[in-house]
Write an enzyme that holds these catalytic residues in place. Structure first.
Site, PDB file in Angstrom:
ATOM      1  N   SER A 117       4.533   6.622  -3.928  1.00  0.00           N
ATOM      2  CA  SER A 117       4.566   7.871  -4.682  1.00  0.00           C
ATOM      3  C   SER A 117       4.403   7.559  -6.170  1.00  0.00           C
ATOM      4  O   SER A 117       4.805   6.486  -6.638  1.00  0.00           O
ATOM      5  CB  SER A 117       5.909   8.553  -4.456  1.00  0.00           C
ATOM      6  OG  SER A 117       6.145   9.523  -5.454  1.00  0.00           O
ATOM      7  N   CYS A 119       6.125   8.557  -8.461  1.00  0.00           N
ATOM      8  CA  CYS A 119       7.420   8.475  -9.155  1.00  0.00           C
ATOM      9  C   CYS A 119       7.932   7.041  -9.262  1.00  0.00           C
ATOM     10  O   CYS A 119       8.984   6.799  -9.841  1.00  0.00           O
ATOM     11  CB  CYS A 119       8.462   9.368  -8.498  1.00  0.00           C
ATOM     12  SG  CYS A 119       8.990   8.794  -6.896  1.00  0.00           S
ATOM     13  N   HIS A 189       8.827  20.755  -2.501  1.00  0.00           N
ATOM     14  CA  HIS A 189       8.158  20.459  -3.760  1.00  0.00           C
ATOM     15  C   HIS A 189       7.703  21.771  -4.413  1.00  0.00           C
ATOM     16  O   HIS A 189       7.840  22.842  -3.827  1.00  0.00           O
ATOM     17  CB  HIS A 189       6.957  19.534  -3.519  1.00  0.00           C
ATOM     18  CG  HIS A 189       7.350  18.148  -3.141  1.00  0.00           C
ATOM     19  ND1 HIS A 189       7.362  17.711  -1.837  1.00  0.00           N
ATOM     20  CD2 HIS A 189       7.755  17.099  -3.884  1.00  0.00           C
ATOM     21  CE1 HIS A 189       7.760  16.452  -1.801  1.00  0.00           C
ATOM     22  NE2 HIS A 189       8.007  16.055  -3.031  1.00  0.00           N
TER      23      HIS A 189
END
Ligand code: GFB
Length: 320
Positions: A117, A119, A189
């Site tokens: 991801s 992140c 999300h």
């Protein structure tokens, strides 16, 4: 892509291919993409094999011996779920990836793609974020638990490559959206949340819909079918220890995304802000240069992808 296509390094045709997480948004998109390839697809139900349990995973891999694995199984969620369930996000993701990567090694799996991801990168990484930014600064606190688990997954793939010569690779997708997403407002999300909020505001003739935070954070979005296409492309054409970003190359403020979704859904009211909710990382636009240089690019614009996703939302709600 034609002339720029690299030589195939791993042909999925004729292979036994395991998609871990086939019921999830990404896993089901990979399953749809693999339907175009003459391979033997295998999946396993959650109540048959709990991917968090090492013995169950090793036994199943020992009997099935897949040639290739797409590791799309994960505990995922939006900013609030990440922030409120850090133990679940760290523990479950560590267990799933460690079990599958080790079992794939033991079963002689030839190719494995691990899905991370965006992140994983430092909160204040220079934009657009190149792959080299990994581990150069502190993480965004709302999702550091998930990020640490995903960084461990990248390192597991590198470690098995280094020690055992396994062709295990990692791809880091940006924020994904598309059919089969989670529309629960507490755990979703932003894209599915906005679709649901705009739809319900339209149905109730509300004057406004409320989004979380200031609306100023910027996010990059990629339709999950584009992502699945990139993952198959990487599996067949890429073999290296370095992970690869998978994105659309464009980002926008959440405020603009909310207006765009409202327009697509047909909600003309105003957009209000709940400032008690977190903004999260200010921006995470990834550099897509490494993947673009291999000859891959996305096909689905944000406008088209959101319109298709809204149709999927309506169909699943029985309202199409
Ligand atoms: O998509 P999202 O939950 O995840 O939120 P992250 C993106 C942005 O949208 C944040 C805002 O700034 C939110 O505050 N937002 C506005 C909303 N309204 C809403 C709403 O109604 N629901 C939600 N969920 N957000 C996650 C990470 O970060 O993204 C994970 O926590 C993972 O680790 C994933 O990386 C892709 O982009 O902030």
């Amino acid at each position: 892509m034609g002339a720029e296509m690299p030589e195939v390094v791993f042909d999925l045709s004729g292979k036994k291919v395991f998609v871990a997480g086939h019921n999830g948004m990404v896993g089901s998109a990979i399953v749809r993409r693999l339907a175009d390839i003459d391979c033997e697809l295998i999946t396993v139900a959650r109540d048959t094999v709990d991917l968090r349990r090492q013995s169950e995973v090793e036994e199943w891999f020992g009997s099935e011996k897949p040639n290739a694995v797409f590791l799309a199984a994960a505990r995922v969620g939006g900013i609030l779920a990440n922030d409120t369930c850090p133990a679940d996000f760290l523990y479950e993701n560590l267990m799933i990836e460690a079990n599958i990567i080790h079992a794939a090694f033991r079963a002689g799996t030839s190719k494995l793609l691990f899905l991370g991801s965006s992140c994983i990168y430092p909160k204040h990484a220079p934009q657009p974020i190149a792959e080299e930014a990994l581990l150069t600064g502190p993480l965004e606190p709302t999702n550091e638990w998930y990020a640490v688990a995903k960084i461990a997954g990248i390192k597991l793939c590198q470690a098995y490559r280094k020690q055992h010569g396994c062709d295990f690779i990692s791809a880091m997708p940006t924020n994904l959206y598309g059919p089969g997403d989670n529309y629960d407002l507490n755990s979703s999300h932003v894209v599915p949340a906005l679709i649901r909020k705009a739809h319900e505001a339209k149905l109730s003739n509300a004057r406004s819909m409320t989004i979380w935070g200031t609306g100023e954070p910027r996010r990059e979005f990629l339709h999950v079918d584009d992502c699945a296409d990139a993952l198959v492309f990487l599996t067949e054409n890429y073999s290296d220890a370095n992970h690869v970003n998978v994105g659309s190359g464009k980002d926008l403020p959440i405020r603009d995304l909310a207006r765009l979704v409202a327009d697509i859904v047909g909600f003309a009211g105003t957009i209000e802000h709940d400032l008690g909710r977190p903004d999260g990382t200010p921006r995470k636009l990834m550099s897509g240069g490494r993947l673009a240089a291999m000859g891959w690019q996305p096909q689905i614009s944000l406008e088209e992808g959101l319109a298709r996703t809204y149709q999927d939302f309506l169909a699943r709600a029985g309202e199409a």
